[in-house]
Design a protein around this motif. Structure first.
Motif, PDB file in Angstrom:
ATOM      1  N   SER A   1      -2.562 -37.043  43.139  1.00 19.71           N
ATOM      2  CA  SER A   1      -2.317 -35.600  43.207  1.00 19.71           C
ATOM      3  C   SER A   1      -2.795 -34.974  44.513  1.00 19.71           C
ATOM      4  CB  SER A   1      -2.994 -34.893  42.032  1.00 19.71           C
ATOM      5  OG  SER A   1      -4.400 -35.100  42.086  1.00 19.71           O
ATOM      6  N   ARG A   2      -3.570 -35.693  45.299  1.00 22.19           N
ATOM      7  CA  ARG A   2      -4.090 -35.173  46.562  1.00 22.19           C
ATOM      8  C   ARG A   2      -3.156 -35.415  47.750  1.00 22.19           C
ATOM      9  NH1 ARG A   2      -9.670 -34.931  47.058  1.00 22.19           N
ATOM     10  NH2 ARG A   2      -9.163 -33.789  48.948  1.00 22.19           N
ATOM     11  N   LEU A   3      -2.045 -36.126  47.535  1.00 21.60           N
ATOM     12  CA  LEU A   3      -1.089 -36.333  48.631  1.00 21.60           C
ATOM     13  C   LEU A   3      -0.433 -35.012  48.997  1.00 21.60           C
ATOM     14  CD1 LEU A   3       0.770 -39.619  47.586  1.00 21.60           C
ATOM     15  CD2 LEU A   3      -1.114 -39.370  49.214  1.00 21.60           C
ATOM     16  N   ASN A   4      -0.222 -34.792  50.290  1.00 25.47           N
ATOM     17  CA  ASN A   4       0.507 -33.591  50.709  1.00 25.47           C
ATOM     18  C   ASN A   4       2.001 -33.902  50.775  1.00 25.47           C
ATOM     19  OD1 ASN A   4       1.152 -34.709  53.299  1.00 25.47           O
ATOM     20  ND2 ASN A   4      -0.805 -34.013  54.127  1.00 25.47           N
ATOM     21  N   GLU A   5       2.791 -32.908  51.099  1.00 28.76           N
ATOM     22  CA  GLU A   5       4.249 -33.105  51.065  1.00 28.76           C
ATOM     23  C   GLU A   5       4.730 -34.136  52.072  1.00 28.76           C
ATOM     24  OE1 GLU A   5       3.526 -29.268  53.424  1.00 28.76           O
ATOM     25  OE2 GLU A   5       2.774 -30.103  51.569  1.00 28.76           O
ATOM     26  N   GLU A   6       4.114 -34.173  53.261  1.00 27.95           N
ATOM     27  CA  GLU A   6       4.525 -35.173  54.246  1.00 27.95           C
ATOM     28  C   GLU A   6       4.201 -36.583  53.747  1.00 27.95           C
ATOM     29  OE1 GLU A   6       2.841 -32.393  55.234  1.00 27.95           O
ATOM     30  OE2 GLU A   6       4.374 -31.392  56.433  1.00 27.95           O
ATOM     31  N   GLN A   7       3.048 -36.727  53.120  1.00 28.65           N
ATOM     32  CA  GLN A   7       2.666 -38.030  52.579  1.00 28.65           C
ATOM     33  C   GLN A   7       3.602 -38.454  51.451  1.00 28.65           C
ATOM     34  OE1 GLN A   7      -1.403 -36.840  51.868  1.00 28.65           O
ATOM     35  NE2 GLN A   7      -2.145 -38.148  53.530  1.00 28.65           N
ATOM     36  N   TRP A   8       4.000 -37.515  50.602  1.00 26.09           N
ATOM     37  CA  TRP A   8       4.982 -37.844  49.562  1.00 26.09           C
ATOM     38  C   TRP A   8       6.301 -38.286  50.195  1.00 26.09           C
ATOM     39  CZ3 TRP A   8       4.896 -39.116  44.704  1.00 26.09           C
ATOM     40  CH2 TRP A   8       3.830 -38.724  43.902  1.00 26.09           C
TER      41      TRP A   8
END
Length: 106
Positions: free
Chosen positions: A68-75
């Protein structure tokens, strides 16, 4: 009491192309089935252990980071890595009930 503020801004170029949105939704639903799970555990059914090792290096995060700590770029990176390196037979699928709900909303 817990509170949150969500700001949504439209990007000029989306991280996920429109034609890939159902696949991304399936991946996000799969990964976030328990948002407290470490990244390496949450995606273990999709990515192999060596792929997870390379992915966490690419993301620059610890494999124990809650997904849940991933940001949108990481997703976006997780998704594009899946498309490039994971056989489609291992990609998460949207459940029939999820597909039906999407169609009803349109």
């Amino acid at each position: 009491m817990d509170t949150a503020i969500l700001a949504i801004n439209r990007r000029k170029k989306p991280l996920i192309a429109t034609q890939h949105q159902p696949k991304f939704t399936a991946l996000a639903a799969y990964g976030l089935r328990d948002s407290r799970l470490p990244l390496s555990v949450a995606i273990a059914g999709v990515f192999t252990p060596p792929q997870i090792t390379k992915l966490v290096r690419l993301l620059g995060v610890d494999r124990e980071l809650p997904i849940s700590r991933l940001n949108e770029e990481q997703w976006g990176t997780v998704f594009h890595t899946m498309l490039q390196h994971v056989p489609s037979s291992r990609w998460p699928k949207l459940s029939t009930s999820s597909k039906g709900k999407s169609k009803k909303r349109k």
